[in-house]
Scaffold this motif. Structure first.
Motif, PDB file in Angstrom:
ATOM      1  N   ALA A  12      82.462  34.379 150.947  1.00 52.66           N
ATOM      2  CA  ALA A  12      83.483  34.412 151.995  1.00 52.66           C
ATOM      3  C   ALA A  12      84.161  33.049 152.035  1.00 52.66           C
ATOM      4  O   ALA A  12      83.488  32.014 152.103  1.00 52.66           O
ATOM      5  N   LYS A  13      85.506  33.042 151.987  1.00 59.80           N
ATOM      6  CA  LYS A  13      86.269  31.805 151.927  1.00 59.80           C
ATOM      7  C   LYS A  13      87.025  31.571 153.231  1.00 59.80           C
ATOM      8  O   LYS A  13      87.728  32.458 153.707  1.00 59.80           O
ATOM      9  N   ILE A  14      86.859  30.373 153.775  1.00 63.38           N
ATOM     10  CA  ILE A  14      87.641  29.933 154.925  1.00 63.38           C
ATOM     11  C   ILE A  14      88.573  28.827 154.436  1.00 63.38           C
ATOM     12  O   ILE A  14      88.108  27.812 153.890  1.00 63.38           O
ATOM     13  N   ILE A  15      89.866  28.977 154.635  1.00 66.09           N
ATOM     14  CA  ILE A  15      90.863  28.090 154.052  1.00 66.09           C
ATOM     15  C   ILE A  15      91.611  27.351 155.153  1.00 66.09           C
ATOM     16  O   ILE A  15      91.976  27.941 156.182  1.00 66.09           O
ATOM     17  N   TYR A  16      91.822  26.051 154.926  1.00 66.84           N
ATOM     18  CA  TYR A  16      92.666  25.250 155.813  1.00 66.84           C
ATOM     19  C   TYR A  16      93.587  24.417 154.946  1.00 66.84           C
ATOM     20  O   TYR A  16      93.137  23.690 154.050  1.00 66.84           O
ATOM     21  N   ARG A  17      94.905  24.505 155.184  1.00 66.02           N
ATOM     22  CA  ARG A  17      95.896  23.746 154.429  1.00 66.02           C
ATOM     23  C   ARG A  17      96.740  22.935 155.416  1.00 66.02           C
ATOM     24  O   ARG A  17      97.167  23.460 156.450  1.00 66.02           O
ATOM     25  N   ASN A  18      96.975  21.676 155.070  1.00 68.26           N
ATOM     26  CA  ASN A  18      97.642  20.780 156.009  1.00 68.26           C
ATOM     27  C   ASN A  18      98.706  19.946 155.307  1.00 68.26           C
ATOM     28  O   ASN A  18      98.476  19.401 154.225  1.00 68.26           O
ATOM     29  N   VAL A  19      99.889  19.874 155.924  1.00 67.21           N
ATOM     30  CA  VAL A  19     100.977  19.021 155.450  1.00 67.21           C
ATOM     31  C   VAL A  19     101.281  18.025 156.561  1.00 67.21           C
ATOM     32  O   VAL A  19     102.223  18.199 157.347  1.00 67.21           O
TER      33      VAL A  19
END
Length: 365
Positions: A165-172
């Motif tokens: 199970a993948k939990i993704i966080y992307r930030n700019v």
């Protein structure tokens, strides 16, 4: 048994291909592609070939079914690599352990980011003077946490199954961020000196929701005449990887492992060896030579591409990868030279570039 296994793989490939063919219009290509860069010095030196042979703490990323091949109770892997002459940094950490003789689990963390990007929006003040102390810096980074579990199948002898199970966080920086969730499933099967693997990434179609800080972007967008971005969601379509490997024992101390992976993607035509609108196929191959299960020499080829030169002609290329490894007393050190590129007519600058990958692993009881 092997024939029936491959029939099942073929049926799964056809079902996935048919079900996602009509969804390409609403899904961006290369969504969450940072999750396909790869982790681990062993894997990256072998051209990202791991689906059938992953057997350490990195298996939670490559194929969670491989967690059942852990030999020790505690398994830790740390990796650091720098891409594009150190501009981007790729880091990975994982802990894995068997629960009993038929199950295992792992937790992994990935970060791929570019730091210290200059924000020059306020470089010039209202009087037209340059103020260098007004420059601020921010990072663009992608994070993922994988929770992996593997269990022995009761239906087919030797068949190992796993899921992540993948939990993704992307930030700019302060301009935008995104949260996502997805699931991968995998399987491994060993028959004599042959090893087979299947990895279905984003099998549930990974959902990533983006939120933009319009107040921070409004002034700059108005000056350039661009439309302000809107909050939106990305869907990452499934990717199917089929792996086959063969083990060779040359003499008492020298052994070899030859493996190949076939990546099937369903998000449209890609720049790979075999490409089409519904399905694209990207093959890669890796080799590992071991001496006394202590010293390892590795190599691999992947990332086939066809590029257009400034003169209008085309050039075909493959990415070579090399690496070495040492294992003793539960400690493993793996070094890889990956993403090697050579100067061409359409490149900027004359220097060759590559990425050095360093992995340190420990396994013990």
């Amino acid at each position: 048994m092997i024939r029936s296994t491959f029939c099942c793989l073929l049926v799964m490939l056809l079902v996935i291909s048919w079900s996602v063919a009509t969804a390409q219009v609403s899904t961006p290509k290369y969504s969450n592609e940072f999750l396909n860069v790869g982790v681990g010095g062993r894997a990256l030196s072998m051209g990202n070939v791991q689906t059938a042979i992953a057997n350490d703490a990195t298996a939670g990323y490559w194929n969670p079914a491989g967690l059942l091949r852990l030999k020790d109770k505690y398994n830790i892997t740390l990796m650091h690599s720098e891409l594009f002459a150190g501009i981007a940094k790729n880091d990975f950490a994982s802990f894995a352990m068997p629960l009993d003789s038929s199950s295992a689990l792992a937790i992994s963390v990935i970060r791929l980011g570019v730091d210290n990007i200059a924000d020059t929006r306020r470089l010039q003040n209202e009087y037209g003077y340059i103020q260098y102390d007004s420059i601020r810096f921010f990072s663009v980074a992608d994070y993922a946490m994988l929770l992996s579990y593997a269990r022995q199948s009761n239906l087919i002898e030797g068949l190992q199954l796993g899921t992540s199970a993948k939990i993704i966080y992307r930030n700019v920086g302060e301009f935008a961020n995104a949260y996502g969730f997805g699931v991968d499933v995998g399987a491994q099967l060993q028959r004599g000196d042959w090893q087979f693997g299947l990895m279905a990434k984003d099998v549930t179609t990974t959902f990533t929701a983006w939120t933009h800080n319009v107040e921070e972007l409004e002034e700059a967008y108005q000056q350039t005449g661009n439309d302000l971005p809107e909050n939106h969601a990305e869907l990452t379509l499934p990717r199917l990887v089929i792996g086959v490997a063969r083990f060779f024992q040359f003499n008492e101390k020298l052994s070899g492992l030859l493996a190949t992976d076939l990546d099937f993607t369903f998000d449209g035509r890609r720049n790979v060896l075999l490409s089409s609108e519904p399905v694209s196929l990207d093959p890669h191959i890796g080799l590992e030579l071991a001496y006394a299960n202590t010293v390892y020499v590795r190599g691999g080829i992947n990332n086939y591409q066809e590029t257009v030169n400034f003169d209008g002609g085309t050039a075909k290329s493959m990415q070579p990868n090399f690496g070495v490894g040492v294992k003793t007393n539960g400690l493993s050190l793996d070094l890889a030279l990956s993403r090697v590129s050579y100067s061409e007519a359409n490149t900027v600058g004359g220097a060759n570039t590559s990425s050095v990958v360093i992995s340190l692993s420990y396994s013990g009881n």
